[in-house]
Scaffold this active site. Structure first.
Site, PDB file in Angstrom:
ATOM      1  N   GLY A   6     -29.817 153.289 -20.698  1.00 19.25           N
ATOM      2  CA  GLY A   6     -30.168 153.766 -22.034  1.00 19.25           C
ATOM      3  C   GLY A   6     -29.176 153.338 -23.094  1.00 19.25           C
ATOM      4  N   GLY A  36     -54.843 133.316 -44.598  1.00 17.86           N
ATOM      5  CA  GLY A  36     -54.134 134.588 -44.738  1.00 17.86           C
ATOM      6  C   GLY A  36     -52.641 134.391 -44.851  1.00 17.86           C
TER       7      GLY A  36
HETATM    8  C1  HXC Z   1     -17.751 155.601 -14.249  1.00 17.68           C
HETATM    9  C2  HXC Z   1     -17.518 153.353 -13.952  1.00 17.68           C
HETATM   10  C3  HXC Z   1     -18.839 153.140 -14.385  1.00 17.68           C
HETATM   11  C4  HXC Z   1     -19.606 154.264 -14.762  1.00 17.68           C
HETATM   12  C5  HXC Z   1     -17.984 151.252 -13.914  1.00 17.68           C
HETATM   13  N1  HXC Z   1     -17.028 152.158 -13.657  1.00 17.68           N
HETATM   14  N2  HXC Z   1     -19.097 151.822 -14.344  1.00 17.68           N
HETATM   15  N3  HXC Z   1     -16.993 154.574 -13.894  1.00 17.68           N
HETATM   16  N4  HXC Z   1     -19.017 155.489 -14.685  1.00 17.68           N
HETATM   17  N5  HXC Z   1     -20.854 154.149 -15.206  1.00 17.68           N
HETATM   18  C6  HXC Z   1     -15.663 151.905 -13.182  1.00 17.68           C
HETATM   19  C7  HXC Z   1     -15.627 151.444 -11.750  1.00 17.68           C
HETATM   20  O1  HXC Z   1     -15.569 152.555 -10.892  1.00 17.68           O
HETATM   21  C8  HXC Z   1     -14.317 150.661 -11.741  1.00 17.68           C
HETATM   22  O2  HXC Z   1     -13.237 151.557 -11.690  1.00 17.68           O
HETATM   23  C9  HXC Z   1     -14.291 150.046 -13.118  1.00 17.68           C
HETATM   24  O3  HXC Z   1     -15.155 150.812 -13.910  1.00 17.68           O
HETATM   25  C10 HXC Z   1     -14.769 148.627 -13.127  1.00 17.68           C
HETATM   26  O4  HXC Z   1     -16.006 148.560 -12.457  1.00 17.68           O
HETATM   27  P1  HXC Z   1     -16.327 147.440 -11.381  1.00 17.68           P
HETATM   28  O5  HXC Z   1     -17.575 147.840 -10.721  1.00 17.68           O
HETATM   29  O6  HXC Z   1     -15.121 147.164 -10.541  1.00 17.68           O
HETATM   30  O7  HXC Z   1     -16.540 146.187 -12.333  1.00 17.68           O
HETATM   31  P2  HXC Z   1     -17.571 144.993 -12.175  1.00 17.68           P
HETATM   32  O8  HXC Z   1     -17.546 144.463 -10.787  1.00 17.68           O
HETATM   33  O9  HXC Z   1     -17.240 144.056 -13.264  1.00 17.68           O
HETATM   34  O10 HXC Z   1     -19.004 145.619 -12.417  1.00 17.68           O
HETATM   35  C11 HXC Z   1     -19.330 146.161 -13.680  1.00 17.68           C
HETATM   36  C12 HXC Z   1     -20.638 146.923 -13.593  1.00 17.68           C
HETATM   37  C13 HXC Z   1     -20.571 147.969 -12.429  1.00 17.68           C
HETATM   38  C14 HXC Z   1     -21.788 145.945 -13.314  1.00 17.68           C
HETATM   39  C15 HXC Z   1     -20.874 147.564 -14.941  1.00 17.68           C
HETATM   40  O11 HXC Z   1     -19.383 148.720 -12.573  1.00 17.68           O
HETATM   41  C16 HXC Z   1     -21.727 148.918 -12.465  1.00 17.68           C
HETATM   42  O12 HXC Z   1     -22.819 148.581 -12.004  1.00 17.68           O
HETATM   43  N6  HXC Z   1     -21.474 150.112 -12.951  1.00 17.68           N
HETATM   44  C17 HXC Z   1     -22.486 151.137 -12.970  1.00 17.68           C
HETATM   45  C18 HXC Z   1     -23.492 150.856 -14.022  1.00 17.68           C
HETATM   46  C19 HXC Z   1     -24.487 151.956 -14.151  1.00 17.68           C
HETATM   47  O13 HXC Z   1     -25.406 152.062 -13.314  1.00 17.68           O
HETATM   48  N7  HXC Z   1     -24.289 152.789 -15.152  1.00 17.68           N
HETATM   49  C20 HXC Z   1     -25.173 153.844 -15.423  1.00 17.68           C
HETATM   50  C21 HXC Z   1     -26.314 153.215 -16.175  1.00 17.68           C
HETATM   51  S1  HXC Z   1     -27.446 154.395 -16.697  1.00 17.68           S
HETATM   52  P3  HXC Z   1     -11.813 151.150 -11.096  1.00 17.68           P
HETATM   53  O14 HXC Z   1     -11.047 152.434 -11.117  1.00 17.68           O
HETATM   54  O15 HXC Z   1     -12.083 150.592  -9.740  1.00 17.68           O
HETATM   55  O16 HXC Z   1     -11.262 150.135 -12.015  1.00 17.68           O
HETATM   56  C22 HXC Z   1     -26.895 154.802 -18.144  1.00 17.68           C
HETATM   57  C23 HXC Z   1     -27.746 155.846 -18.755  1.00 17.68           C
HETATM   58  C24 HXC Z   1     -27.486 155.906 -20.205  1.00 17.68           C
HETATM   59  O17 HXC Z   1     -25.975 154.340 -18.633  1.00 17.68           O
HETATM   60  C25 HXC Z   1     -28.554 156.788 -20.742  1.00 17.68           C
HETATM   61  C26 HXC Z   1     -28.455 156.940 -22.194  1.00 17.68           C
HETATM   62  C27 HXC Z   1     -29.624 157.675 -22.680  1.00 17.68           C
END
Ligand code: HXC
Length: 514
Positions: free
Chosen positions: A170, A404
């Site tokens: 989102g 148009g």
């Molecule tokens: C907490 C998070 C995080 C998250 C990443 N981190 N995403 N912590 N909440 N959403 C942290 C990881 O634990 C890690 O911590 C650091 O950030 C870096 O992440 P990595 O995974 O090591 O980095 P990378 O390999 O570059 O991958 C990046 C990424 C992946 C693709 C963004 O982290 C990922 O898939 N994250 C989750 C994405 C996700 O599903 N988010 C929710 C989406 S839904 P450390 O301590 O190891 O450095 C959403 C809803 C919003 O957002 C709704 C609004 C209405």
């Protein structure tokens, strides 16, 4: 605290690199700048004033109380671009992956409120894993708080988004509401659901880049207005774009006072448009000759290339250019071009930027696919946008103005202020060939030599309709001008219209055909 000054110094220093050197190195290895470096590139030297540097989250779930980095993964504050106030936030991927928790969201919300109350642009730099998973629903609430403010600020202050890393779930809807979304090749992506979820739901195998990389959003979805090779190029482009815009909708864009010249030789316009109406030419050449030296900045240049949109200066005046592009799909208006143009026209109108329409359009794109996907509804958006626009509107018909599309492209009838046509302009319901086939169907069917007769009918039609003079007689064009006179007419026109006042009827809001 024995030594308050030392304590402050200690905290300030910790706040500068809250994610640690290792994560900074990882950021650099990926070709990305850090959140702080991005702000330095974006703003005038030494102009940044940070807010909330010592903010920390108060969460205790999932062991978060053990990790309380300063800033909570976003740097917020204000500064200057070309000496003018702007607000900026920059998500810090080195802190919880730039994820958005309650404190992080509150910092952005505070900045949005300041920007709106003080009438200055806000630039958001996204580099984030989305909602902070450990904080659950408060993080979703934080996003909603941001979306609301994006919406309230829309059309009041310019809002620009730089996507310089992940932007998923989102979270994408904040940039999507803003005026401009800029991305970087290779390091940024945006999607509502990522590749893993896509695979589990639809069994599609697709990489993050294929699903929501910069290229796909610039060329196919139209989500990105521009793509750059790296962070620095993207941030510099934001600096440039802001020069065309006023601070807010109550102000006029600044006029450059130094004498402005065009690089182009104006008389070369005389031979630029081919005699043969079926031959293409590049409307960019017309634009570059007409505008001040190197002042054109394209928006959405890889999307719906049959319509060119962009900012430029003419005699120092900021203008938004909407131009049919005969070099791509003959400059026809289709769904994508209509939506692209409508959004750009509304952006210019919201921020008092005069519109220059360069018209060479054979009409709307015929076909079942376009009809079924709603060219009526989408084409109406462009029509609506031009109709409701109250900024100065100048139109130059360089060749075709058919059907148009003639009405839609900022015609006199929908409050074009100054409408010009070049001598070779063809203003008609349709092109000669199509018209003759309809008008003389039975005569051609029964003719001994249908080809010769058709040619005769075509020539008669061209003689009668394929010119600008009938429109000029009705006053539908203000003047037929030689192409080399165009720049001068535009400069004097923009000066004449500088104080234009035109108000639409009072309403809550219109009902744009979405
Ligand atoms: C907490 C998070 C995080 C998250 C990443 N981190 N995403 N912590 N909440 N959403 C942290 C990881 O634990 C890690 O911590 C650091 O950030 C870096 O992440 P990595 O995974 O090591 O980095 P990378 O390999 O570059 O991958 C990046 C990424 C992946 C693709 C963004 O982290 C990922 O898939 N994250 C989750 C994405 C996700 O599903 N988010 C929710 C989406 S839904 P450390 O301590 O190891 O450095 C959403 C809803 C919003 O957002 C709704 C609004 C209405």
């Amino acid at each position: 605290m024995n030594n308050p000054a030392l304590e402050l110094q200690k905290r300030r220093s910790a706040a500068l690199t809250p994610g640690g050197q290792q994560r900074i190195d990882r950021q650099h290895d990926q070709g990305k700048l850090t959140a702080r470096e991005r702000i330095t590139v974006l703003l005038d030297e030494d102009s940044f004033v940070e807010l909330g540097q010592l903010v920390r989250h108060q969460s205790t779930d999932f062991g978060l109380e053990e990790q309380r980095p300063y800033g909570d993964g976003v740097i917020t504050g204000y500064g200057a671009i070309h000496g003018r106030l702007v607000y900026v936030y920059s998500q810090d991927f080195t802190v919880f992956g730039g994820s958005l928790g309650r404190a992080h969201a509150s910092k952005i919300v505070q900045l949005q409120d300041l920007a709106l109350q003080n009438g200055a642009p806000i630039i958001g730099i996204s580099d984030s894993g989305g909602a902070r998973i450990q904080e659950g629903v408060v993080s979703l609430g934080g996003y909603a708080d941001i979306f609301l403010r994006n919406t309230l600020a829309s059309g009041v202050i310019p809002q620009i988004s730089a996507i310089l890393g992940p932007c998923a779930g989102g979270a994408v809807y904040s940039p999507a509401i803003t005026d401009l979304v800029f991305m970087v090749q290779g390091t940024s992506y945006m999607f509502v659901t990522g590749p893993d979820v896509v695979h589990s739901v639809t069994q599609e195998e697709v990489s993050a880049e294929e699903l929501g990389g910069a290229t796909v959003h610039a060329q196919r979805s139209g989500v990105a207005h521009a793509v750059y090779a790296n962070d620095v190029a993207c941030l510099e482009a934001i600096r440039t774009v802001l020069t065309y815009l006023p601070q807010n909708s109550e102000q006029q864009p600044a006029v450059k006072q130094t004498p402005q010249t065009s690089t182009g030789n104006q008389s070369s316009l005389e031979s630029l448009v081919p005699q043969n109406p079926n031959k293409p030419y590049d409307m960019h050449d017309v634009i570059h000759i007409l505008v001040d030296h190197h002042s054109f900045t394209a928006i959405h240049d890889q999307f719906a290339r049959n319509l060119i949109c962009g900012f430029a200066r003419i005699g120092g005046h900021s203008v938004g250019i909407v131009a049919n592009q005969p070099a791509h799909l003959a400059g026809v208006l289709d769904i994508d071009a209509s939506v692209k143009g409508a959004r750009f026209v509304r952006f210019c109108d919201a921020f008092n930027i005069p519109l220059l329409t360069l018209e060479d359009v054979p009409g709307f794109l015929p076909g079942a696919d376009q009809e079924w996907r709603g060219i009526i509804r989408h084409g109406a958006k462009l029509l609506y946008a031009f109709c409701e626009a109250t900024v100065p509107k100048l139109t130059v018909i360089t060749r075709k103005a058919y059907g148009g599309a003639y009405d839609v492209m900022s015609s006199k009838h929908i409050r074009g202020d100054l409408n010009y046509a070049w001598p070779n302009a063809e203003i008609a319901v349709m092109g000669a060939k199509g018209a003759v086939k309809i008008l003389h169907r039975s005569a051609l069917k029964n003719a001994e030599n249908p080809e010769a007769l058709e040619q005769q009918f075509i020539e008669d039609y061209q003689e009668q309709f394929s010119n600008p003079y009938i429109a000029a007689e009705y006053g539908y064009v203000d003047e037929v001008i030689y192409p080399h006179e165009t720049r001068e007419r535009l400069i004097t026109g923009l000066e004449m219209l500088r104080n234009k006042v035109l108000n639409n009827p009072r309403k809550k809001h219109g009902n744009l055909p979405l």
